[in-house]
Design a protein around this motif. Sequence first.
Motif, PDB file in Angstrom:
ATOM      1  N   VAL B  16      71.868  30.411  -0.430  1.00  0.00           N
ATOM      2  CA  VAL B  16      70.529  30.965  -0.569  1.00  0.00           C
ATOM      3  C   VAL B  16      70.638  32.225  -1.416  1.00  0.00           C
ATOM      4  N   VAL B  17      69.932  32.238  -2.527  1.00  0.00           N
ATOM      5  CA  VAL B  17      69.980  33.415  -3.389  1.00  0.00           C
ATOM      6  C   VAL B  17      68.791  34.310  -3.035  1.00  0.00           C
ATOM      7  N   GLY B  18      69.089  35.491  -2.560  1.00  0.00           N
ATOM      8  CA  GLY B  18      68.037  36.424  -2.152  1.00  0.00           C
ATOM      9  C   GLY B  18      68.033  36.607  -0.645  1.00  0.00           C
ATOM     10  N   LEU B  21      62.863  38.634   3.041  1.00  0.00           N
ATOM     11  CA  LEU B  21      62.285  37.907   4.179  1.00  0.00           C
ATOM     12  C   LEU B  21      62.277  36.410   3.956  1.00  0.00           C
ATOM     13  N   VAL B  22      61.990  35.994   2.733  1.00  0.00           N
ATOM     14  CA  VAL B  22      61.931  34.562   2.460  1.00  0.00           C
ATOM     15  C   VAL B  22      63.314  33.944   2.582  1.00  0.00           C
ATOM     16  N   GLY B  23      64.283  34.556   1.899  1.00  0.00           N
ATOM     17  CA  GLY B  23      65.646  34.026   1.930  1.00  0.00           C
ATOM     18  C   GLY B  23      66.208  33.988   3.343  1.00  0.00           C
ATOM     19  N   ILE B  39      74.125  33.590   2.196  1.00  0.00           N
ATOM     20  CA  ILE B  39      73.070  34.305   1.468  1.00  0.00           C
ATOM     21  C   ILE B  39      73.733  35.262   0.475  1.00  0.00           C
ATOM     22  N   TYR B  40      73.257  35.260  -0.749  1.00  0.00           N
ATOM     23  CA  TYR B  40      73.739  36.213  -1.754  1.00  0.00           C
ATOM     24  C   TYR B  40      72.613  37.195  -2.032  1.00  0.00           C
ATOM     25  N   ASP B  41      72.903  38.474  -1.870  1.00  0.00           N
ATOM     26  CA  ASP B  41      71.839  39.465  -2.045  1.00  0.00           C
ATOM     27  C   ASP B  41      72.357  40.656  -2.837  1.00  0.00           C
ATOM     28  N   ARG B  51      61.010  45.099   2.094  1.00  0.00           N
ATOM     29  CA  ARG B  51      61.116  46.410   2.699  1.00  0.00           C
ATOM     30  C   ARG B  51      59.859  47.236   2.481  1.00  0.00           C
ATOM     31  N   GLY B  52      59.014  46.800   1.542  1.00  0.00           N
ATOM     32  CA  GLY B  52      57.884  47.640   1.184  1.00  0.00           C
ATOM     33  C   GLY B  52      56.548  47.104   1.620  1.00  0.00           C
ATOM     34  N   ASN B  53      56.525  46.025   2.369  1.00  0.00           N
ATOM     35  CA  ASN B  53      55.238  45.374   2.619  1.00  0.00           C
ATOM     36  C   ASN B  53      54.471  46.007   3.770  1.00  0.00           C
ATOM     37  N   ALA B 187      75.860  41.255  -4.487  1.00  0.00           N
ATOM     38  CA  ALA B 187      76.268  40.166  -5.373  1.00  0.00           C
ATOM     39  C   ALA B 187      75.032  39.614  -6.073  1.00  0.00           C
ATOM     40  N   ALA B 188      74.567  40.297  -7.100  1.00  0.00           N
ATOM     41  CA  ALA B 188      73.435  39.771  -7.853  1.00  0.00           C
ATOM     42  C   ALA B 188      73.898  38.512  -8.568  1.00  0.00           C
ATOM     43  N   ILE B 189      73.210  37.430  -8.306  1.00  0.00           N
ATOM     44  CA  ILE B 189      73.576  36.172  -8.961  1.00  0.00           C
ATOM     45  C   ILE B 189      72.918  36.145 -10.345  1.00  0.00           C
ATOM     46  N   ALA B 217      64.949  34.451  -4.533  1.00  0.00           N
ATOM     47  CA  ALA B 217      65.309  35.756  -5.085  1.00  0.00           C
ATOM     48  C   ALA B 217      64.090  36.555  -5.491  1.00  0.00           C
ATOM     49  N   GLY B 218      62.960  36.279  -4.910  1.00  0.00           N
ATOM     50  CA  GLY B 218      61.764  37.060  -5.217  1.00  0.00           C
ATOM     51  C   GLY B 218      61.483  37.042  -6.703  1.00  0.00           C
ATOM     52  N   LEU B 219      61.389  38.237  -7.275  1.00  0.00           N
ATOM     53  CA  LEU B 219      61.084  38.327  -8.700  1.00  0.00           C
ATOM     54  C   LEU B 219      62.222  37.801  -9.563  1.00  0.00           C
ATOM     55  N   GLY B 269      47.225  51.045   3.091  1.00  0.00           N
ATOM     56  CA  GLY B 269      47.526  50.377   1.833  1.00  0.00           C
ATOM     57  C   GLY B 269      46.292  49.639   1.420  1.00  0.00           C
ATOM     58  N   ASP B 270      46.383  48.691   0.612  1.00  0.00           N
ATOM     59  CA  ASP B 270      47.446  48.584  -0.349  1.00  0.00           C
ATOM     60  C   ASP B 270      46.783  48.232  -1.661  1.00  0.00           C
ATOM     61  N   SER B 271      47.298  48.775  -2.692  1.00  0.00           N
ATOM     62  CA  SER B 271      46.698  48.591  -4.007  1.00  0.00           C
ATOM     63  C   SER B 271      47.215  47.299  -4.629  1.00  0.00           C
ATOM     64  N   ALA B 311      55.766  48.881  -3.906  1.00  0.00           N
ATOM     65  CA  ALA B 311      56.612  47.693  -3.818  1.00  0.00           C
ATOM     66  C   ALA B 311      55.969  46.624  -4.685  1.00  0.00           C
ATOM     67  N   LEU B 312      56.787  45.714  -5.140  1.00  0.00           N
ATOM     68  CA  LEU B 312      56.277  44.696  -6.047  1.00  0.00           C
ATOM     69  C   LEU B 312      56.083  43.382  -5.308  1.00  0.00           C
ATOM     70  N   ARG B 313      54.836  42.909  -5.331  1.00  0.00           N
ATOM     71  CA  ARG B 313      54.579  41.573  -4.792  1.00  0.00           C
ATOM     72  C   ARG B 313      55.094  40.539  -5.769  1.00  0.00           C
ATOM     73  N   ILE B 314      55.401  39.387  -5.219  1.00  0.00           N
ATOM     74  CA  ILE B 314      55.890  38.302  -6.064  1.00  0.00           C
ATOM     75  C   ILE B 314      54.711  37.354  -6.258  1.00  0.00           C
TER      76      ILE B 314
HETATM   77  C1  LIG Z   1      52.625  46.124  -0.932  1.00  0.00           C
HETATM   78  C2  LIG Z   1      52.943  44.815  -0.292  1.00  0.00           C
HETATM   79  C3  LIG Z   1      52.325  44.491   0.923  1.00  0.00           C
HETATM   80  C4  LIG Z   1      52.621  43.284   1.540  1.00  0.00           C
HETATM   81  N1  LIG Z   1      52.032  43.017   2.727  1.00  0.00           N
HETATM   82  C5  LIG Z   1      52.304  41.827   3.364  1.00  0.00           C
HETATM   83  C6  LIG Z   1      51.713  41.518   4.611  1.00  0.00           C
HETATM   84  O1  LIG Z   1      50.970  42.346   5.184  1.00  0.00           O
HETATM   85  N2  LIG Z   1      51.959  40.320   5.180  1.00  0.00           N
HETATM   86  C7  LIG Z   1      52.766  39.418   4.552  1.00  0.00           C
HETATM   87  O2  LIG Z   1      52.946  38.323   5.086  1.00  0.00           O
HETATM   88  N3  LIG Z   1      53.399  39.715   3.396  1.00  0.00           N
HETATM   89  C8  LIG Z   1      53.189  40.895   2.777  1.00  0.00           C
HETATM   90  N4  LIG Z   1      53.820  41.170   1.589  1.00  0.00           N
HETATM   91  C9  LIG Z   1      54.746  40.208   1.018  1.00  0.00           C
HETATM   92  C10 LIG Z   1      56.135  40.145   1.624  1.00  0.00           C
HETATM   93  O3  LIG Z   1      56.743  41.391   1.717  1.00  0.00           O
HETATM   94  C11 LIG Z   1      56.917  39.290   0.685  1.00  0.00           C
HETATM   95  O4  LIG Z   1      56.291  38.104   0.656  1.00  0.00           O
HETATM   96  C12 LIG Z   1      58.323  39.001   1.074  1.00  0.00           C
HETATM   97  O5  LIG Z   1      59.032  40.147   1.321  1.00  0.00           O
HETATM   98  C13 LIG Z   1      58.944  38.286  -0.067  1.00  0.00           C
HETATM   99  O6  LIG Z   1      60.260  38.044   0.263  1.00  0.00           O
HETATM  100  P1  LIG Z   1      61.321  37.614  -0.861  1.00  0.00           P
HETATM  101  O7  LIG Z   1      62.526  37.376  -0.131  1.00  0.00           O
HETATM  102  O8  LIG Z   1      60.796  36.516  -1.665  1.00  0.00           O
HETATM  103  O9  LIG Z   1      61.354  38.813  -1.846  1.00  0.00           O
HETATM  104  P2  LIG Z   1      62.091  40.234  -1.715  1.00  0.00           P
HETATM  105  O10 LIG Z   1      61.862  40.798  -0.452  1.00  0.00           O
HETATM  106  O11 LIG Z   1      61.779  40.994  -2.894  1.00  0.00           O
HETATM  107  O12 LIG Z   1      63.602  39.824  -1.757  1.00  0.00           O
HETATM  108  C14 LIG Z   1      64.219  39.321  -2.836  1.00  0.00           C
HETATM  109  C15 LIG Z   1      65.680  39.525  -2.623  1.00  0.00           C
HETATM  110  O13 LIG Z   1      66.372  38.883  -3.596  1.00  0.00           O
HETATM  111  C16 LIG Z   1      67.395  39.649  -4.117  1.00  0.00           C
HETATM  112  N5  LIG Z   1      67.679  39.190  -5.463  1.00  0.00           N
HETATM  113  C17 LIG Z   1      66.844  39.180  -6.524  1.00  0.00           C
HETATM  114  N6  LIG Z   1      67.486  38.685  -7.595  1.00  0.00           N
HETATM  115  C18 LIG Z   1      68.717  38.365  -7.202  1.00  0.00           C
HETATM  116  C19 LIG Z   1      69.850  37.796  -7.862  1.00  0.00           C
HETATM  117  N7  LIG Z   1      69.819  37.450  -9.155  1.00  0.00           N
HETATM  118  N8  LIG Z   1      70.983  37.597  -7.165  1.00  0.00           N
HETATM  119  C20 LIG Z   1      71.025  37.931  -5.822  1.00  0.00           C
HETATM  120  N9  LIG Z   1      69.985  38.470  -5.172  1.00  0.00           N
HETATM  121  C21 LIG Z   1      68.838  38.686  -5.848  1.00  0.00           C
HETATM  122  C22 LIG Z   1      66.784  41.008  -4.061  1.00  0.00           C
HETATM  123  O14 LIG Z   1      67.772  41.995  -4.066  1.00  0.00           O
HETATM  124  C23 LIG Z   1      66.044  40.956  -2.732  1.00  0.00           C
HETATM  125  O15 LIG Z   1      66.843  41.300  -1.657  1.00  0.00           O
HETATM  126  C24 LIG Z   1      53.542  42.378   0.950  1.00  0.00           C
HETATM  127  C25 LIG Z   1      54.166  42.732  -0.257  1.00  0.00           C
HETATM  128  C26 LIG Z   1      53.885  43.930  -0.878  1.00  0.00           C
HETATM  129  C27 LIG Z   1      54.598  44.268  -2.139  1.00  0.00           C
END
Ligand SMILES: Cc1cc2nc3c(=O)[nH]c(=O)nc-3n(C[C@H](O)[C@H](O)[C@H](O)COP(=O)(O)OP(=O)(O)OC[C@H]3O[C@@H](n4cnc5c(N)ncnc54)[C@H](O)[C@@H]3O)c2cc1C
Lengths: 106, 376, 470
Positions: B16-18, B21-23, B39-41, B51-53, B187-189, B217-219, B269-271, B311-314
């Motif tokens: 699992v890359v990332g 929360l999703v990963g 998991i690779y993170d 961390r920012g939600n 370990a960024a993949i 891996a989110g974004l 929040g949130d803008s 924090a950046l939404r995906i």
């Molecule tokens: C302001 C804000 C408010 C939010 N509020 C809510 C809410 O109220 N309720 C709700 O359900 N959701 C909310 N969300 C959304 C929620 O936080 C995200 O949906 C969730 O955290 C996404 O998880 P993710 O694992 O996809 O992304 P992230 O949490 O960004 O994780 C991605 C991970 O992948 C790693 N990664 C990226 N590229 C690589 C690579 N090449 N190799 C290895 N690792 C890599 C990163 O380091 C990171 O750890 C909010 C988001 C924001 C920004």
Amino acid sequence: MPTDSRFNRLPVSEKGLVSICIEGQTITALEGESVAAAVLQAGVRPSRTTPVTDSGRAPFCMMGVCFDCLMEIDGKPNTQACMTEVRDGMVVNIQRGARQVLGDDL
Amino acid sequence: MAAGIRTSRNGSDVAVVGGGLVGLAVALGIQEKGQQVTIYDEGDIAFRASRGNFGLVWVQGKGDSYPAYANLSRLSARLWGDMAASLEESTGIDLQLSQKGGLFVCLSESELSQRANMLDQMAANHSEGYPFEVLDHQQLKEMVPEIGPEVAGATWGPEDGHVNPLYLMRALLKRFTSLGGKLINSAAINSVQPINGQFHLHSADGRYVSDKVVLAAGLGNKKLASMVGIEAPIFPNRGQVLIAERVKHFLDYPTGHVRQTAEGTIQCGDSKEDVGFDSGTTTDVIADIARRAVTMFPLLKDVRLIRSWGALRIMTPDGHPIYQQSEEFPGAFLVTCHSGVTLAAAHAGPIADWIAEGNPDPVLNLEKFHANRFQV
Amino acid sequence: MNSNQFDLAIIGAGPAGMSAASTAAKQGLKVLLLDEQPRPGGQIYRNIGSPALKDRQILGPDYYYGEKLLTAFSGAGVTYLHGATVWEVTTDNILYVSVKGESRRFEFNKLLIATGAQERPSPFPGWTLPGVMTCGAAQILLKTSGLTPPGPIVIAGSGPLLLLISCQLIRAGIKIDAILDTTPGKNYRSALPEFLGALKGWRFVLKGMRMLSEIRKAGIQQLSGVTGLSADQDESGNLSAVTYYDNKGHQQTLSCSSLLVHQGVIPNSQLTRSLGLAHVWDEVQKCWKPELNKWGQSSHPDILVAGDSAGIGGALAAELQGKLAVFEIVRQRDAGSATSGNNEIEQEKAIQELQQQLVIRPFLDRLYSPAEEFMSPPDETIVCRCEEVTAGEIRSLANDGCRGPNQTKAFCRAGMGPCQGRQCGTTVSSLLASELKASPAQVGYYNIRAPIKPLTLGELATIGNADSNC
Ligand SMILES: Cc1cc2nc3c(=O)[nH]c(=O)nc-3n(C[C@H](O)[C@H](O)[C@H](O)COP(=O)(O)OP(=O)(O)OC[C@H]3O[C@@H](n4cnc5c(N)ncnc54)[C@H](O)[C@@H]3O)c2cc1C
Ligand code: FES
């Protein structure tokens, strides 16, 4: 067993005096000094209890960085006592745990 | 799964890359099925929505024009209670989940009626019903006496709730590793190479092989997905969040803009800003957020702001998740969404099952989450 | 230029800020000086405009030297706001400051950050008990109020300030029951090679020796090589005693009402961090500091840093650095014009004086490098005073895979309280570093964002409102 927690005043230069009320006790403080200093002189210890475990704290850094001197000053909760100057008639109370919300009632 | 022939000592059944929360949720669900997951993170600093939600487990209005997404959100919200209970039992971490319903507070009458219309529309599209209520100022005040005089009203969703998203992450991770799941940090993949039915993952200092790969891996997914033949239109959308000091409990329900956490802190929040890869904060936006918060709850005026962050939404073009297995390279999965808190229970449950065992549960309507919906 | 625009904004009215302000005003710059304290002076010259103590012997001439700086700055025509807490500076040259609960917005061409130092957080079991306070805090109470702590008094820790406050209390006729010196024995060996260099700064060496002899003459029990410091509490939760191991490894307990602690000072880096300026870990001073050139220029072209917030150098060095930063600003302004180079002689002189001031540092920094037990305290020690997170929790998170302080912050709240990480930041970084067998530079530091100091939501809500001046 040490008992007295009051800080002692050395001879000081001419300064105005103000009266403030700390936890119901009226004390005389030097014009221009901080509430935290007055509280230490009054021997009020702890000056707050934490919102996390209710443990006692007292002013620690006296320069605005530790936030352990938070008190209720003139009704305003969580105010940094070391950054607030005494004022005649001021009312100061221990900050007990998490603060209340007051909003417009202030 | 068919016995994985591991070509490398670093190999595992599923990579699992990332580790957001999703990963983590998906990884835990697969690990629970008895498959070996790694998991690779990235390290301490990364773009991390997890961390920012805002911590909402939110249903109200989600998928207003996309019933499959609305259903998925509701399904996940229903699975949430069990997930939280089992995580708490196995890890001892209290996720502070509360699902007593949530309010979307509207400042103006027009905002309120627009929202009411939107929810009416949703109810019309959901034959099994879509519960909500519209509250005028007076009705809202009876429920939440602290509401400000300028507030027009609110919409109420009985299925909404909130949670501590950081403890969610911590519990998922703890449970995952206690079941033998592996986490490789820092370990960024950089690339994923499909070779002979397996996947080779490359980081700056290692190569890892697995039978399946899940891109979470989110974004970072955009770049990685194309390497396994999936076109994923993903872009960042910034949200800024404020946290004010702990105050005595006064707010029973989360609202879309302000909530009181179990610790007593006030989160505002949130803008929604399209600013690219910039997770900073801006004075004007945090001031706007504060303005809305004190208009909603005037008693917050003298409460002190302690921290703020961006924090950046995906995001995807329609705002809905992408769940997809690569047709070109089966075994490669893309999982991406912007509500990873709400959907965590779905990810750890039916989505993980689908990845581990194939045969998606029809209730998921998975074909609706295919990225080919963007190719018009 | 309107009334909210300045050639130079200076944050901090200590020696660096005051000397920069008067130098800049003399050079014709329009200067704004901001400080959150109610009076100018900074930490060392606290309250210098109206000293509390009648007896000037107690604080000694080094303190009253500040009067000269204050006079120079008072007559200089600088716009000075006191009780003014800067809570946000943006990289596009705008700052927001809270004065009496109202925020104001200023624009600047150049910014000088002169926010000084804070005492190094030096966690040990019991350091949160009422009755424990820092040596710096005790000194501030002397300067501003003429107050001394209740006895029995024990002073514990390491560093020049520890000696200084001891001497000041002795001069005030206060009985100190014991001084527990935690300077590790190995520091004497590592500092030794720097001693010859230090002799060039013989005035400091002499001062240090005078302090030591003053303490000895007062007949105070002074113990070196103290380890395992912990504070004990009575039934009401206040300090009752201090427990430690003497240099023979025997555990001892002293009952006391006041325990004054100190482990040196570190740059106050909250603001420089929030601006995203480059920082480096100083392995000798065991602290972070912004990366600067010799004029104090940071990685942002319009932002300079002087004084202890640039790296610990002491009050006289700070004063010189403040001046030098202004000379650099003026040089940049005049580059290519007829007046360029006017200050060269004075500038050169200041550089030489600064070198002279800093000659003692390598020796002091090595000698007073904090003992490992304060950088990586025992498990039961609270490291985050606000959220009450222990060293053990940070360690276990490191073992669970956390690689840095932002991850541990998310998982256990260390750094999330009202002090915004000021009291746990360096400890958490060094704890993680020792646990992960890395350097603090690799582990990193908290992401710091606005507000730099807490401010009310109501005040923040006025920003950008038509009827506010922001
Ligand atoms: C302001 C804000 C408010 C939010 N509020 C809510 C809410 O109220 N309720 C709700 O359900 N959701 C909310 N969300 C959304 C929620 O936080 C995200 O949906 C969730 O955290 C996404 O998880 P993710 O694992 O996809 O992304 P992230 O949490 O960004 O994780 C991605 C991970 O992948 C790693 N990664 C990226 N590229 C690589 C690579 N090449 N190799 C290895 N690792 C890599 C990163 O380091 C990171 O750890 C909010 C988001 C924001 C920004
Ligand atoms: S005593 Fe530390 S902030 Fe007031």
